[in-house]
Design an enzyme around this catalytic site. Structure first.
Site, PDB file in Angstrom:
ATOM      1  N   LYS A  48       0.830  -1.200   0.000  1.00  0.00           N
ATOM      2  CA  LYS A  48       0.000   0.000   0.000  1.00  0.00           C
ATOM      3  C   LYS A  48       0.869   1.255   0.000  1.00  0.00           C
ATOM      4  O   LYS A  48       0.657   2.172  -0.797  1.00  0.00           O
ATOM      5  CB  LYS A  48      -0.898  -0.025   1.240  1.00  0.00           C
ATOM      6  CG  LYS A  48      -2.146   0.803   1.122  1.00  0.00           C
ATOM      7  CD  LYS A  48      -2.965   0.723   2.421  1.00  0.00           C
ATOM      8  CE  LYS A  48      -3.772  -0.554   2.505  1.00  0.00           C
ATOM      9  NZ  LYS A  48      -4.352  -0.752   3.854  1.00  0.00           N
ATOM     10  N   ARG A 118      -3.359   3.114   8.686  1.00  0.00           N
ATOM     11  CA  ARG A 118      -3.642   1.935   7.865  1.00  0.00           C
ATOM     12  C   ARG A 118      -2.462   0.981   7.882  1.00  0.00           C
ATOM     13  O   ARG A 118      -1.323   1.410   7.774  1.00  0.00           O
ATOM     14  CB  ARG A 118      -3.906   2.375   6.407  1.00  0.00           C
ATOM     15  CG  ARG A 118      -4.667   3.666   6.290  1.00  0.00           C
ATOM     16  CD  ARG A 118      -4.677   4.215   4.867  1.00  0.00           C
ATOM     17  NE  ARG A 118      -5.353   3.337   3.929  1.00  0.00           N
ATOM     18  CZ  ARG A 118      -5.387   3.569   2.612  1.00  0.00           C
ATOM     19  NH1 ARG A 118      -4.760   4.616   2.091  1.00  0.00           N
ATOM     20  NH2 ARG A 118      -6.021   2.746   1.814  1.00  0.00           N
ATOM     21  N   GLY A 127      -7.327 -10.034   7.211  1.00  0.00           N
ATOM     22  CA  GLY A 127      -7.108 -10.691   8.502  1.00  0.00           C
ATOM     23  C   GLY A 127      -6.155  -9.878   9.348  1.00  0.00           C
ATOM     24  O   GLY A 127      -6.015 -10.103  10.537  1.00  0.00           O
ATOM     25  N   MET A 129      -4.924  -5.898  10.638  1.00  0.00           N
ATOM     26  CA  MET A 129      -5.680  -4.904  11.376  1.00  0.00           C
ATOM     27  C   MET A 129      -6.638  -4.104  10.495  1.00  0.00           C
ATOM     28  O   MET A 129      -6.346  -3.835   9.341  1.00  0.00           O
ATOM     29  CB  MET A 129      -4.720  -3.942  12.044  1.00  0.00           C
ATOM     30  CG  MET A 129      -5.375  -3.191  13.152  1.00  0.00           C
ATOM     31  SD  MET A 129      -4.471  -1.722  13.564  1.00  0.00           S
ATOM     32  CE  MET A 129      -4.905  -0.677  12.202  1.00  0.00           C
ATOM     33  N   ARG A 370      -3.529  -1.506  -6.528  1.00  0.00           N
ATOM     34  CA  ARG A 370      -2.715  -2.739  -6.566  1.00  0.00           C
ATOM     35  C   ARG A 370      -3.145  -3.560  -7.774  1.00  0.00           C
ATOM     36  O   ARG A 370      -4.215  -3.328  -8.334  1.00  0.00           O
ATOM     37  CB  ARG A 370      -2.896  -3.542  -5.284  1.00  0.00           C
ATOM     38  CG  ARG A 370      -4.314  -3.995  -5.091  1.00  0.00           C
ATOM     39  CD  ARG A 370      -4.513  -4.690  -3.762  1.00  0.00           C
ATOM     40  NE  ARG A 370      -5.934  -4.740  -3.456  1.00  0.00           N
ATOM     41  CZ  ARG A 370      -6.439  -4.801  -2.237  1.00  0.00           C
ATOM     42  NH1 ARG A 370      -5.652  -4.827  -1.201  1.00  0.00           N
ATOM     43  NH2 ARG A 370      -7.732  -4.846  -2.043  1.00  0.00           N
ATOM     44  N   HIS A 492      -6.535 -43.991  -7.455  1.00  0.00           N
ATOM     45  CA  HIS A 492      -6.558 -44.397  -8.867  1.00  0.00           C
ATOM     46  C   HIS A 492      -7.560 -43.567  -9.665  1.00  0.00           C
ATOM     47  O   HIS A 492      -7.246 -43.050 -10.740  1.00  0.00           O
ATOM     48  CB  HIS A 492      -6.902 -45.887  -8.963  1.00  0.00           C
ATOM     49  CG  HIS A 492      -7.003 -46.397 -10.374  1.00  0.00           C
ATOM     50  ND1 HIS A 492      -8.207 -46.515 -11.029  1.00  0.00           N
ATOM     51  CD2 HIS A 492      -6.052 -46.751 -11.263  1.00  0.00           C
ATOM     52  CE1 HIS A 492      -7.987 -46.954 -12.254  1.00  0.00           C
ATOM     53  NE2 HIS A 492      -6.686 -47.109 -12.425  1.00  0.00           N
ATOM     54  N   SER A 816      14.774 -40.588 -16.735  1.00  0.00           N
ATOM     55  CA  SER A 816      13.513 -39.917 -16.514  1.00  0.00           C
ATOM     56  C   SER A 816      13.158 -40.155 -15.054  1.00  0.00           C
ATOM     57  O   SER A 816      13.113 -41.288 -14.591  1.00  0.00           O
ATOM     58  CB  SER A 816      12.437 -40.480 -17.437  1.00  0.00           C
ATOM     59  OG  SER A 816      11.210 -39.878 -17.136  1.00  0.00           O
ATOM     60  N   CYS A 883       8.760 -37.740 -15.297  1.00  0.00           N
ATOM     61  CA  CYS A 883       7.468 -38.230 -15.769  1.00  0.00           C
ATOM     62  C   CYS A 883       6.509 -38.521 -14.624  1.00  0.00           C
ATOM     63  O   CYS A 883       5.437 -39.047 -14.831  1.00  0.00           O
ATOM     64  CB  CYS A 883       7.654 -39.472 -16.625  1.00  0.00           C
ATOM     65  SG  CYS A 883       8.403 -40.823 -15.721  1.00  0.00           S
ATOM     66  N   TYR A 903      13.112 -31.641 -19.957  1.00  0.00           N
ATOM     67  CA  TYR A 903      11.662 -31.564 -20.150  1.00  0.00           C
ATOM     68  C   TYR A 903      10.907 -32.072 -18.933  1.00  0.00           C
ATOM     69  O   TYR A 903      11.461 -32.790 -18.096  1.00  0.00           O
ATOM     70  CB  TYR A 903      11.233 -32.356 -21.389  1.00  0.00           C
ATOM     71  CG  TYR A 903      11.381 -33.854 -21.247  1.00  0.00           C
ATOM     72  CD1 TYR A 903      10.372 -34.611 -20.659  1.00  0.00           C
ATOM     73  CD2 TYR A 903      12.518 -34.519 -21.712  1.00  0.00           C
ATOM     74  CE1 TYR A 903      10.495 -35.981 -20.509  1.00  0.00           C
ATOM     75  CE2 TYR A 903      12.659 -35.890 -21.568  1.00  0.00           C
ATOM     76  CZ  TYR A 903      11.641 -36.622 -20.966  1.00  0.00           C
ATOM     77  OH  TYR A 903      11.768 -37.973 -20.809  1.00  0.00           O
TER      78      TYR A 903
HETATM   79  P1  ADP Z   1      -7.744  -2.319   3.604  1.00  0.00           P
HETATM   80  O1  ADP Z   1      -6.309  -2.672   3.589  1.00  0.00           O
HETATM   81  O2  ADP Z   1      -8.594  -3.215   4.437  1.00  0.00           O
HETATM   82  O3  ADP Z   1      -8.287  -2.090   2.233  1.00  0.00           O
HETATM   83  P2  ADP Z   1      -7.443   0.515   3.873  1.00  0.00           P
HETATM   84  O4  ADP Z   1      -6.274   0.977   4.642  1.00  0.00           O
HETATM   85  O5  ADP Z   1      -7.335   0.543   2.405  1.00  0.00           O
HETATM   86  O6  ADP Z   1      -7.846  -0.922   4.384  1.00  0.00           O
HETATM   87  O7  ADP Z   1      -8.667   1.382   4.320  1.00  0.00           O
HETATM   88  C1  ADP Z   1      -9.964   1.016   4.026  1.00  0.00           C
HETATM   89  C2  ADP Z   1     -10.763   2.197   3.516  1.00  0.00           C
HETATM   90  O8  ADP Z   1     -10.686   3.271   4.408  1.00  0.00           O
HETATM   91  C3  ADP Z   1     -10.241   2.765   2.215  1.00  0.00           C
HETATM   92  O9  ADP Z   1     -10.708   2.081   1.119  1.00  0.00           O
HETATM   93  C4  ADP Z   1     -10.829   4.171   2.269  1.00  0.00           C
HETATM   94  O10 ADP Z   1     -12.137   4.136   1.783  1.00  0.00           O
HETATM   95  C5  ADP Z   1     -10.809   4.462   3.710  1.00  0.00           C
HETATM   96  N1  ADP Z   1      -9.667   5.341   3.992  1.00  0.00           N
HETATM   97  C6  ADP Z   1      -8.422   4.998   4.355  1.00  0.00           C
HETATM   98  N2  ADP Z   1      -7.640   6.090   4.497  1.00  0.00           N
HETATM   99  C7  ADP Z   1      -8.421   7.147   4.212  1.00  0.00           C
HETATM  100  C8  ADP Z   1      -8.203   8.552   4.155  1.00  0.00           C
HETATM  101  N3  ADP Z   1      -7.014   9.070   4.415  1.00  0.00           N
HETATM  102  N4  ADP Z   1      -9.241   9.344   3.829  1.00  0.00           N
HETATM  103  C9  ADP Z   1     -10.448   8.797   3.548  1.00  0.00           C
HETATM  104  N5  ADP Z   1     -10.719   7.511   3.566  1.00  0.00           N
HETATM  105  C10 ADP Z   1      -9.724   6.671   3.894  1.00  0.00           C
HETATM  106 MG    MG Z   2      -7.900  -0.842   0.973  1.00  0.00          MG
END
Ligand code: ADP
Ligand code: MG
Ligand code: MG
Length: 956
Positions: A48, A118, A127, A129, A370, A492, A816, A883, A903
Site C-alpha cells: 500500500k 492503515r 485478517g 488490522m 494494486r 486411482h 527420466s 514423468c 523436459y
Molecule cells: P484495507 O487494507 O482493508 O483495504 P485501507 O487501509 O485501504 O484498508 O482502508 C480502508 C478504507 O478506508 C479505504 O478504502 C478508504 O475508503 C478508507 N480510507 C483509508 N484512508 C483514508 C483517508 N485518508 N481518507 C479517507 N478515507 C480513507
Molecule cells: Mg484498501
C-alpha cells in the site's frame, strides 16, 4: 504482489537478528507533494505504502501522508515490542509535513487535521488490522470540525465512527464469543430503538453525541481505561496496534496458508483524511480498471454517495455500479477524472489495477491501488489485450500467471440457473474431494461394464464406485464423470481422471453404495442405477438429478473440432498466452499418454512428445487381458512365449498408432512395470470364466493367484525385475516397439522411440535389459531393412538409482525421474496409505505440502539434483526428464527448471499448465533462452527477458 524489491528492506532481519542492532536511520517515508519512497520499495514500505508513493510521484491526487517502514516492525519484535527512541521524533516531523501541505494542524482547536492509520504488508493480507479513520478527534476538535465544515452531523458521525473503530481495534472492545453481538453495534441498536429509528442515517447530531458518550462508557466498562483524548496518544496507540496486529491469530493463520514469511513485518501508513461523507457531492468507492471476471476492457466497480471508508464493502447500503456515475448530475465530472485515472494507472503499472477512491466535494482522491486478482478467463483475455496494446510486458504476463488456473478453461460447466434451482430445491446431496475439475451429469452406473453399455446407447453416464482399479478403465473412459466413496486426491480414480481430463469427485464418504441392490444412499435419500446424478469436480458437490452442462470452448476448438478457432474469443486469448509461454520457456513439455487419442489431444494442447507411455494399460483392452493372464499363469518359458506371441501383434499395432499420432515426436516407452498379480482375476466367477477360456482348471488359477500374492507388491516382483527374470517379456515388448517403428518409418513418418527400463537400482539390471534391447533392435533392422533412431535409458525412481546414477549413466542414454515412486521409496511412505497421517503432518508443518503433489525439495529434490549431477559427469549430453505426477505441478516445475532438466511430462490436459509454469519459472529464475524455442522466432512485440543465461544455463 511483491515484485520489484530492489531497494532496502528485503534484507530485513530474520527472527531476532536485529536484536541489539541499531534502529534503522530513516523510519518514516513521506508521500504527497514531497515523496521519499517509490513503487519499487514494497519490501520496505509495504504494498500500500509503495503504491501510494508511486501514485504521488505520478502526480495523481493522493492525500499526503507518511509510511513507517517494515524495518521498524521487525525491530519492534526483535526488541521486546519496544519502539526505537527516534521514532516519535520522525513521526512528529512526518505530521508537520502533512500539516504544511493541507494547511491544518493535528489537534487544532479551529480546523483540525484528522488522519487515517492503515496497515500494509508487502502482499495485501486480509485478517490483518482494520483501518482507523478520523483519528485526532476529541470533544474539542469535534466542535472545531463542526465549525470548519458548518456540518454538525458530519462532525459527530466522524467522531462516533472513530471511537467505535479505535475502541474495537486498539482497545480491544470486541465480542468474546462467536455468537455474541458486536458490543458497539449493540449499543447503537439500543439507541436506535430508544429513538425509534431504523437507519444509521436517521440519527441526528444530538443522537450521535449521545452515542459517542455511550461508546466511551462502554470502553471504560470493558477495559477499565479512559478513552484517550490527546491526539498524539491516539496516534501512538494506533501505530502500536498495527504492529501488534502482525502477530494476531488471523494474520498468522493467513501467512501460514499463503506461505508469507513471518519475518516480513508490516508497514503503517498515516494519511490525511479526505471525506466522502460530507454530502451528496461526496462519495467513496472501489474499482477495477477492467472486469476481473471476464477480462473485458470495461470500467468495473462500485461507489456510494455520502459515505466513508468501508461502507461500500460492509453492505450497509447497496452501492451503485461505477458506470452510473457518468449520469449523476453532481458527480459526472468526477467520473471523467476517474476515467482518466483508469488509463493512467494501467499505463504506469502495466497491469489491471484494483483501486480505492474517495470524492470530497467533487474532488477525486486516490487512496490505494494494486494489481487486481482475476479469474483464468480474465487472465488470458487481459494478457492478450494488454500485451497487444503495449500496456503490459510479456514478462509480466508470464510472471503474473497462475498456471494451475488454466484448468478452469478446459472444464465443462454447469448451467448457472439450473444449479441455483437445484441448490434451492435441496438437491445437493453431499460433498467429496474435488479430484477432477468440471461438471458432469448422467445416469448412474455402478459397474464399468454397465457404464460402457449405457455409453454405447449414446447415454451420458456417471460411474459410481466405492473405489476404482485398472479393470474399471474402460468404464471410466465411457463415463462423463466418476464418483468414488473411498480414496483421496491421489487415488486411482483421481489419477486417471486427471490424465483423461475427466470430471471426478473422490472419497464422498457419506454415500453408501450397495452393489447388489444397485443403490447408493446418502442422508436418507436413495438413488438407483439409471437415475440421474450430477457431480461438480471443481467443488466436490454431488447433486441429485439432471443439470445441464456445456463443453468448454477450448475443447470444442482443440479436441472436438466442433468450433472454429475464429469463433472463440477464449481460444484466441488462450492461444496467444500459450505461444508467449513457448517463447519464454526453456523446459520442454511432453505428455503421459498411452493411446493415439491421448497423444492427439496432448499435441493439440502443445505437447512435444511422450514422456511416459505406460504399456500395461494396453493389456486391459478387449481380449488381450486373456492372453496376458495366460502368460502370467504359464508354468514355463515356452508357455510364456506362446502367450506373449499372442500379445505381440496387439502391442505392435498400438505402438504404430502412437507413432503415427506423434508425427515424428519422441516417445518414451516404459517396459512392463506393475506386479503381475494386478492383472489376475480375483473373484471365483472371474477365475472360472478365465479357466474356461484358456482351458486351465479354475483351481489351478486360484492356486497361481494365491502364489503370486505379495506382502508388499510395491517393493515386490515388478519393474525391471520382471524383465530380468523373464527376459522374454522385455523381448516381446521391444520387438513390438521396433517393428512398429520400422513400419511407420517405411510409410515416411519419423519415429523416435526411447525404451525406458523401470525400477532400476543396480547398473547391471540396466545392462542386461539394454543388451537385449540392442540385440532386438539389430534383428528388426536386419529383418525389415529399415533403419530407425532409438535410445535406451532408465527411470530413476529408487534412491539407489539416484546414488548410483554415475554408473548407471554409463549405459543409460537418458534418465527420466519417476518421482511418484522416488517419493514413496525415499520417504518410505506409501502414497495410497498416507491419507491417515499426512494431513496431520501438514498441519504440524513436518511436511509443508503433500510430497506426492509437490516435490519434496529438501529430500527427493536433493536426490534428483544429485542424480542429475552424477549422470552428467559420466555422460555430459544425457537427456534428463521427469514423468511423475510432479511434472504437471507448477511449484515442482520451478524446481525442475532450477536443476536444468530438459523436459517435464504430464497428463494431456495439464500440458497448458506446464507450458505456462515453465515460462513463469524461466522468467522468475532468469533462465529464458536467448533464442525462442524451436522454429517459433520471437515476434517483435515481445523482447525476450533479460536472459542472462542461455539455453540450459540453469544448470548448477
Ligand atoms: P484495507 O487494507 O482493508 O483495504 P485501507 O487501509 O485501504 O484498508 O482502508 C480502508 C478504507 O478506508 C479505504 O478504502 C478508504 O475508503 C478508507 N480510507 C483509508 N484512508 C483514508 C483517508 N485518508 N481518507 C479517507 N478515507 C480513507
Ligand atoms: Mg484498501
Ligand atoms: Mg514407478
Amino acid at each position: 504482489m511483491g515484485k520489484h524489491d530492489k531497494k532496502k528492506g528485503a534484507k530485513s532481519s530474520k527472527g531476532g537478528k536485529s536484536k541489539g542492532a541499531p534502529a534503522p536511520k530513516q523510519m518514516v517515508f513521506r508521500f504527497g507533494k514531497r515523496t521519499d519512497g517509490d513503487g519499487t520499495q514494497k519490501a520496505l514500505l509495504g504494498g500500500k505504502g509503495a503504491n501510494l508513493a508511486a501514485m504521488a510521484r505520478m502526480g495523481l491526487p493522493v492525500p499526503p501522508g507518511f509510511t513507517i517502514s517494515t524495518e521498524v516492525c521487525t525491530w519492534y519484535y526483535d526488541n521486546g515490542r519496544r519502539f526505537p527512541d527516534k521514532l516519535a521524533k520522525q513521526v512528529k516531523d512526518g505530521l508537520r509535513s502533512i500539516e504544511k501541505e493541507v494547511g491544518r494542524k493535528f489537534g487544532d482547536r479551529r480546523d483540525p487535521l484528522l488522519v487515517s492509520v492503515r496497515s500494509g504488508a508487502r502482499d495485501s493480507m486480509p485478517g490483518m488490522m482494520d483501518t482507523i479513520l478520523n483519528l485526532g478527534l476529541n470533544d474539542v476538535t469535534v466542535e472545531a470540525l463542526k465549525r470548519a465544515t458548518s456540518n454538525g452531523r458530519f462532525a459527530w458521525d466522524c467522531y462516533r465512527r472513530f471511537v467505535q473503530m479505535y475502541g474495537d481495534v486498539v482497545m480491544g472492545v470486541q465480542k468474546k464469543h462467536e455468537h455474541d453481538h458486536e458490543p458497539f453495534e449493540e449499543v447503537m441498536d439500543g439507541l436506535k430503538r430508544e429513538m425509534g429509528v431504523t437507519e444509521d442515517t436517521q440519527l441526528s447530531e444530538e443522537h450521535l453525541k449521545e452515542l459517542v458518550r455511550r461508546f466511551k462508557d462502554l470502553v471504560k466498562r470493558w477495559t477499565g481505561k479512559q478513552f484517550p483524548d490527546d491526539p498524539m496518544t491516539q496516534l501512538h496507540g494506533a501505530i502500536a496496534a498495527v504492529f501488534g496486529s502482525w502477530n494476531n491469530d488471523r494474520a498468522i493463520v493467513y501467512r501460514n496458508k499463503y506461505k508469507i514469511p513471518h519475518e516480513w513485518g508490516t508497514a503503517v501508513n498515516v494519511q490525511a483524511m479526505v471525506y466522502g461523507n460530507m454530502g451528496d457531492d461526496c462519495a467513496t468507492g472501489v474499482a477495477f480498471t477492467r472486469d476481473p471476471a471476464s477480462g473485458e476492457n470495461v470500467f468495473y466497480g462500485e461507489y456510494l454517495v455520502n459515505a466513508q471508508g468501508e461502507d461500500v464493502v460492509a453492505g450497509v447500503r447497496t452501492p451503485l455500479p461505477v458506470a452510473q456515475m457518468a449520469r449523476d448530475k453532481v458527480l459526472s465530472k468526477s467520473f471523467g477524472q476517474l476515467e482518466k485515472v483508469r488509463k493512467t494507472l494501467e499505463k504506469r503499472f502495466g497491469d489491471v489495477q484494483d483501486f480505492e477512491f474517495t470524492i470530497e466535494r467533487k474532488k477525486l482522491w486516490m487512496l490505494q491501488t494494486r494489481n487486481g486478482k482475476r479469474t483464468a478467463l480474465a487472465y488470458v483475455r487481459i494478457a492478450h489485450d494488454m500485451v497487444k496494446e503495449g500496456l503490459m510486458t510479456p514478462e509480466h504476463a508470464m510472471k503474473s500467471a497462475d498456471p494451475e488456473a488454466m484448468n478452469q478453461l478446459l472444464q465443462p460447466v454447469f448451467d448457472r440457473t439450473g444449479y441455483e434451482a437445484a441448490r434451492k430445491a435441496g438437491r445437493i446431496m453431499t460433498k467429496g474431494l474435488p479430484a477432477g475439475p468440471g461438471a458432469a451429469c448422467g445416469e448412474i452406473a455402478f459397474s464399468a461394464s454397465r457404464a460402457e453399455a449405457l455409453a454405447r446407447q449414446g447415454k451420458h453416464v456417471v460411474l459410481v464406485r466405492i473405489e476404482t482399479s485398472p479393470e474399471d478403465l474402460r468404464g471410466m473412459i465411457a463415463a462423463d464423470g466418476i464418483l468414488t466413496t473411498r480414496g483421496g486426491v491421489s487415488s486411482h480414480a483421481a489419477l486417471v481422471a486427471r490424465q483423461m481430463g475427466k470430471v471426478c469427485v473422490a472419497g464422498a464418504g457419506e454415500i453408501s453404495i450397495d452393489y447388489h441392490a444397485g443403490t447408493m444412499a446418502c442422508g436418507g435419500r436413495t438413488l438407483r442405477e439409471g437415475d440421474f446424478l450430477s457431480i461438480n469436480g471443481t467443488t466436490g458437490e454431488v447433486i441429485e438429478g439432471q443439470l445441464g452442462t456445456a463443453d468448454s470452448e477450448l475443447k470444442q476448438v482443440l479436441v472436438a473440432g466442433t468450433m472454429k478457432p475464429s469463433d472463440s474469443r477464449v481460444f484466441r486469448d488462450f492461444d496467444f498466452v500459450m505461444k508467449l509461454a513457448d517463447r519464454y520457456r526453456r523446459l520442454g513439455v511432453r505428455t503421459n499418454a498411452d493411446t493415439p487419442e491421448q497423444v492427439r489431444q496432448a499435441v493439440a494442447f502443445g505437447a512435444e512428445g511422450i514422456g511416459l507411455c505406460r504399456t500395461e494399460h494396453m493389456f486391459f483392452e478387449g481380449d488381450r487381458i486373456d492372453a496376458m493372464r495366460e502368460m502370467i499363469l504359464a508354468r514355463d518359458t515356452d508357455g510364456r512365449k506362446r502367450a506373449l506371441a499372442k500379445l505381440l501383434p496387439y502391442q505392435r499395432s498400438d505402438f504404430e498408432g502412437i507413432f503415427r499420432a506423434l508425427e515424428g515426436r519422441p516417445a518414451c516407452i516404459r517396459l512392463l512395470d506393475p506386479p503381475l498379480h494386478e492383472f489376475l482375476p480375483h473373484t471365483k466367477e472371474q477365475q472360472a470364466e478365465l479357466g474356461h477360456k484358456i482351458r486351465v482348471p479354475a483351481e489351478e488359477i486360484e492356486r497361481r493367484v494365491h502364489e503370486l500374492h505379495e506382502f508388499n507388491p510395491m517393493l515386490g516382483f515388478r519393474g525391471c525385475r520382471l524383465g530380468v527374470v523373464f527376459p522374454e517379456i522385455t523381448e516381446m515388448q521391444v520387438r513390438a516397439i521396433f517393428e512398429a517403428a520400422a513400419a511407420v518409418e517405411a510409410s515416411g513418418i519419423r519415429t523416435k522411440p526411447e525404451v525406458m527400463v523401470p525400477l532400476v537400482g543396480f547398473r547391471r539390471e540396466l545392462d542386461l535389459q539394454a543388451e537385449l534391447v540392442h540385440r532386438v533392435a539389430a534383428e528388426v533392422m536386419d529383418a525389415t531393412g529399415q533403419r530407425f533412431e532409438y535410445q535406451v535409458g532408465t527411470m530413476i525412481e529408487l534412491p539407489r538409482a539416484a546414488i548410483a546414477a554415475g554408473q548407471i549413466a554409463e549405459t543409460a542414454q537418458f534418465f527420466s525421474f519417476g518421482t511418484n515412486d522416488l517419493t514413496q521409496t525415499a520417504l518410505g511412505m506409501s502414497r495410497d496409505d498416507s491419507g491417515s497421517f499426512l494431513p496431520r503432518y501438514q498441519e504440524l508443518e513436518i511436511a509443508k505440502d503433500n510430497p506426492f503433489a509437490s516435490i519434496d525439495v529438501g529430500g527427493v529434490g536433493e536426490l534428483v539434483d544429485m542424480a542429475c549431477r552424477r549422470g552428467r559427469e559420466t555422460r555430459p549430453d544425457i537427456k534428463l526428464g521427469i514423468c511423475g505426477e510432479h511434472g504437471g505441478d507448477p511449484s515442482s516445475i520451478k524446481f525442475f527448471e532450477k536443476v536444468g532438466l530438459a523436459y517435464v511430462s504430464c497428463s494431456p490436459f495439464r500440458v497448458p499448465v506446464a507450458r505456462l509454469a515453465a515460462a513463469k519459472s524461466a522468467v522468475e529464475l532468469g533462465t529464458v533462452p536467448k533464442v525462442g524455442r524451436k522454429a517459433d522466432k520471437p515476434a517483435k512485440a515481445a523482447k525476450p527477458a533479460k536472459g542472462k543465461k542461455a539455453r540450459g544455463g540453469a544448470r548448477r
